[in-house]
Design an enzyme around this catalytic site. Structure first.
Site, PDB file in Angstrom:
ATOM      1  CG  HIS A 298      59.360  61.102 103.585  1.00 41.26           C
ATOM      2  ND1 HIS A 298      58.252  60.708 102.880  1.00 41.26           N
ATOM      3  CD2 HIS A 298      59.742  62.274 103.031  1.00 41.26           C
ATOM      4  CE1 HIS A 298      57.970  61.608 101.943  1.00 41.26           C
ATOM      5  NE2 HIS A 298      58.869  62.573 102.020  1.00 41.26           N
TER       6      HIS A 298
ATOM      7  NE  ARG B 220      55.325  62.170  97.516  1.00 43.24           N
ATOM      8  CZ  ARG B 220      55.993  63.077  98.241  1.00 43.24           C
ATOM      9  NH1 ARG B 220      57.224  62.840  98.632  1.00 43.24           N
ATOM     10  NH2 ARG B 220      55.426  64.216  98.577  1.00 43.24           N
TER      11      ARG B 220
END
Ligand code: GLV
Length: 313
Positions: free
Chosen positions: A276, A228
């Protein structure tokens, strides 16, 4: 646990509905397939089970007994909420370890196999011996030693790399040469690592773990982030890139996504940005993991993917 009414709230709603129709898995169950914008308060009251990537803004527990995350990270589901203790939370992991391993390995091989250098040499018609370095001579540090971090470590170790781990507890685990606790200073062996990989979930304890003190431990490392964005202090990372502690950053996750147009990472010469994609949940895999978990819950079997609400993963 008996589950009769199942509510999906996802951008993949149409695909999921299609998969359910083609698999004919309904049995005695009822389903509602919504996008995150469409889901209503009545849906939450109706549903026994709720499945989503993140909590829609109007979320309420209603009569929900079980929430299942389509992602491995549950930070967007747990963010700023007092979780009802009797509501089970599970997550999707499936092939993410494999996918993230392939992502990391691709950038590591690109590096040791000198892809960029040979492309440039070809353009210049330059024939000059510059041997690639075998992975056996390389060391990696993987932050996060859970299912995903371990699979990444196994992949790298299978190519002969020496792999260290860093976790909150520092509990020793295979296949790591040694696991360090993120609460202690890193030892010198780890500071020599060539690749630093973050696979950690986002929790209060992993926020900004990769800060200035940590990032300046390395000399010339490649940093790969598939965990993250919030686990990294971005200012510290930019400084570490400028002063050579980090030679290159391969970033798949960011504090703010989509990455804003004016973000310096987009055009930084030492940064590779990907949107991502290192472990995308496909509708098929998402449904399989959900059905697998449902089966176990209804048959009173232990589910391996339940989230420990105290730890946040
Ligand atoms: C992706 O980031 C996930 O949490 O699965």
């Amino acid at each position: 646990m008996k589950i009769s009414t199942i509510l999906f709230a996802s951008p993949m709603a149409k695909d999921i509905e299609h998969i359910f129709n083609s698999k004919k898995v309904a049995g005695d169950k009822q389903f509602r397939f919504r996008t995150e914008e469409e889901v209503t308060e009545d849906d939450y009251k109706w549903a026994d089970a709720f499945i989503a990537f993140k909590r829609p803004p109007n979320f309420s527990f209603g009569n929900i007994k079980w929430v299942h995350s389509f992602g491995a990270g549950v930070d967007k589901i747990l963010k700023d909420i007092d979780w009802k203790e009797d509501v089970l939370l599970t997550r999707t992991v499936c092939s993410f370890g494999q996918r993230m391993s392939e992502y990391c390995l691709s950038y590591i091989l690109r590096d040791v196999q000198n892809h960029l250098r040979y492309e440039k040499m070809q353009a210049e018609k330059n024939w000059k011996l510059a041997a690639p370095t075998p992975l056996q001579e390389k060391q990696a540090v993987v932050y996060g030693t859970g299912v995903i971090g371990r699979e990444v470590a196994e992949t790298l170790a299978s190519f002969g790399m020496t792999v260290y781990g860093v976790s909150l507890s520092g509990t020793q685990k295979e296949p790591f040469r040694k696991v360090y606790s993120s609460k202690e200073p890193l030892n010198d062996a780890v500071a020599e690592a060539n690749y630093v990989i973050n696979t950690m979930p986002l929790t209060n304890e992993t926020r900004k773990v990769l800060n200035k003190d940590v990032l300046t431990r390395w000399t010339d490392a490649v940093f790969i982030n598939v965990g993250r964005g919030e686990s990294v202090d971005n200012e510290a990372l930019l400084q570490a890139l400028d002063n050579g502690h980090i030679r290159q950053a391969v970033l798949d996750v960011f504090e703010s996504e989509p990455l804003p147009q004016d973000d310096p990472f987009w055009s930084h010469p030492k940064v590779i940005v990907t949107p991502h994609i290192s472990a995308v949940t496909t509708p098929e895999e998402g449904v399989d993991c959900f059905l697998n978990t449902l089966y176990k819950l209804e048959n009173g079997e232990a589910v391996g993917n339940a989230v420990d609400l105290n730890r946040g993963f």
